[in-house]
Design an enzyme around this catalytic site. Sequence first.
Site, short mmCIF file in Angstrom:
data_model
loop_
_atom_site.label_atom_id
_atom_site.label_comp_id
_atom_site.label_asym_id
_atom_site.label_seq_id
_atom_site.Cartn_x
_atom_site.Cartn_y
_atom_site.Cartn_z
N TYR A 71 0.82 -1.21 0.00
CA TYR A 71 0.00 0.00 0.00
C TYR A 71 0.86 1.26 0.00
O TYR A 71 1.80 1.40 0.78
CB TYR A 71 -0.93 0.03 1.22
CG TYR A 71 -1.62 1.37 1.36
CD1 TYR A 71 -2.69 1.69 0.52
CD2 TYR A 71 -1.18 2.31 2.27
CE1 TYR A 71 -3.31 2.92 0.61
CE2 TYR A 71 -1.79 3.55 2.37
CZ TYR A 71 -2.85 3.85 1.53
OH TYR A 71 -3.45 5.09 1.60
N ASN B 90 -12.93 5.22 2.52
CA ASN B 90 -11.77 4.49 3.05
C ASN B 90 -11.54 4.92 4.50
O ASN B 90 -11.45 4.08 5.40
CB ASN B 90 -10.54 4.77 2.20
CG ASN B 90 -9.28 4.14 2.78
OD1 ASN B 90 -9.26 2.94 3.04
ND2 ASN B 90 -8.25 4.94 2.99
N ASN C 161 1.90 3.85 8.10
CA ASN C 161 1.38 2.60 7.52
C ASN C 161 1.78 2.54 6.05
O ASN C 161 1.69 3.55 5.36
CB ASN C 161 -0.14 2.57 7.65
CG ASN C 161 -0.75 1.40 6.90
OD1 ASN C 161 -0.48 0.26 7.20
ND2 ASN C 161 -1.57 1.71 5.90
N ARG D 134 -13.35 22.87 51.76
CA ARG D 134 -13.29 21.63 52.53
C ARG D 134 -13.16 20.40 51.64
O ARG D 134 -12.50 19.42 52.01
CB ARG D 134 -14.54 21.53 53.41
CG ARG D 134 -14.62 20.31 54.27
CD ARG D 134 -15.54 20.48 55.47
NE ARG D 134 -16.71 21.27 55.21
CZ ARG D 134 -17.96 20.79 55.07
NH1 ARG D 134 -18.16 19.48 55.15
NH2 ARG D 134 -18.98 21.60 54.87
#
Length: 567
Positions: free
Chosen positions: A78, A451, A347, A317
Site C-alpha cells: 500500500y 476508506n 502505515n 473543605r
Amino acid sequence: MKTLSQAQSKTSSQQFSFTGNSSANVIIGNQKLTINDVARVARNGTLVSLTNNTDILQGIQASCDYINNAVESGEPIYGVTSGFGGMANVAISREQASELQTNLVWFLKTGAGNKLPLADVRAAMLLRANSHMRGASGIRLELIKRMEIFLNAGVTPYVYEFGSIGASGDLVPLSYITGSLIGLDPSFKVDFNGKEMDAPTALRQLNLSPLTLLPKEGLAMMNGTSVMTGIAANCVYDTQILTAIAMGVHALDIQALNGTNQSFHPFIHNSKPHPGQLWAADQMISLLANSQLVRDELDGKHDYRDHELIQDRYSLRCLPQYLGPIVDGISQIAKQIEIEINSVTDNPLIDVDNQASYHGGNFLGQYVGMGMDHLRYYIGLLAKHLDVQIALLASPEFSNGLPPSLLGNRERKVNMGLKGLQICGNSIMPLLTFYGNSIADRFPTHAEQFNQNINSQGYTSATLARRSVDIFQNYVAIALMFGVQAVDLRTYKKTGHYDARACLSPATERLYSAVRHVVGQKPTSDRPYIWNDNEQGLDEHIARISADIAAGGVIVQAVQDILPCLH
C-alpha cells in the site's frame, strides 16, 4: 540569542526562545522521550541529536532496502506500489513510485485557517523524527536528519490549523513539513529564526539541496499522528503548570478566607485513598504550613467562629476530593501521550527482522482525540473551582469579613474594587466549560471514498485544547490577582498593615511575591495590591501575568515544588 517569531500565532503560551544550548541535548532514537523533553525542544530550542547507535542506524537502512526491493520486484504494498486510500486498487509501476510520493505532498497541500504556533510544529518535527528512528518506516536517514537540522537551526515550517481529521494521521499538516524539508516549491514557507522565507531559500541558507522523495518516504512522513501529538504534549505540559499554579491560588484563597487546614488531614484522605486526592491533600498541607492566616486545626479540635460556620464551605473543605480526579485524569492523559510520542504511527510498517510489511492503522489518533477531549473537560472543572473561590472572596456575606469586591480604599466612595475583574473572569469560565465538550465522538466524516470511514478528530481536539489552555492561562492570571488582593486585606484585618508577606505561609509567599514582581508593585504596609481603581489598568496586569506564565517565568518558578509531582 535569537527569539523565534510568534507573528503567525496569537497563542501566548507557545512563545519560546531559540538558544541553541547543546549542553543537554535531547537524543532521538535510543531512549524514550518525555513530555518534558518535547517542551525543552519545542519551547526552549534545546538541541537534538540523532543517536549514533549502529544497530538503530542499520535498522533504518534495512527498512529502506526492503522498500527498494519491493518496488523492484513489483510486490503490492500500500502506498508504495499502489495508489492511496480509496484508490489503493491502482497499481503503481516502478517508474512512477517516486512521483507518487511527491504528488502526495501536492494533493495534500490543502491547509486552511491560522498558522499553528511554532512550538507545536517544532514538537511535531521532533516526534516525526523519533517515530522514524524506530526503523519501521522505510525512510532514509538523510530525510530524518533534515528534521534534526531544522530543529537545531530554528527553521520551522508553516502549518495550518485546519486539514486533519485524525484518521490517516495528520496528512495535510504533515504535507507542509514534508514539502519544506525537501524544498519542494517556494509556496512552502518557513520561519527561519523569526524571518519568513520560502523553503528552497531556507535550504540554501542551510547549505542543503532539495531532495526527491523515494518510494514510501512521502507516505512515511505524512501518515502519522505527530502534529496532533506534538500539540497534545505541549498542552499537557501547560496544563500541569497551570494546575500547580491553581493549587497555589487555592492556598492563597484559603488563607484569605481564614479557612482551616483540618480538611486536609491525612486521616481523612487515607480513608478514601485515591492517588489524586491524597496528593492534593498533602500538597495543601505543605502549601499552608506555617501560615498565620489559616486556622491550624490539625489536632482535630474545633473552635466556634463567632457567627461563621464551624466548618469551611465545600469549595475549601472538599478541595482534595474535587481536584483529585482531575489530577488523576491529567496524569493518565500524560501517560497515553508519552506512549504516542514514542510510537511508530505510519502505515504500512516494515518488520526488517522477518522481511515482512504489515498494513495497519497506528495512524488513527483516537488516544490523542479522547485525551484532549478529557483535558479540555478537566480545564473547565479547574476554572469552575477557581470561579467559586473568587465569588466567595468578592462577597462579604461569605468571605469572613473581607470588603465587598475586595475594595482597597473604602474612603474613596467611587471605588468598585475588583468588580470588573470578576465580570471578566465570569466571561471566561463558561467558555472553558463549553470547550470541555467532546469532539472525538462527533461529526463522523466518511472521508476519501469511505476508506477513512471512521476518524478520531484528534488533531481538532488538540487544537481546541491549545485554545482552551491559552484561555485558561488568562483566567489563572485573574485568579492570582484576586488571591493577592484578598490576602493583603486579610493581613490588614489581622495585623493592621497590608503586607501579606509577614503572615503568609512560606510556600505561598513565594507565589505572592512573584505576582507582585510581575505587575511591578512592591508590597507595602500602608496599601494593598489594589488601592484605588484609577491607579492601574488591570487589563495590563492580566497580560503581564499571562505572559510570565507562558514564558515559564517567576510565577512558574514559584510553584516548582509542586510541578515535579505533576510531571
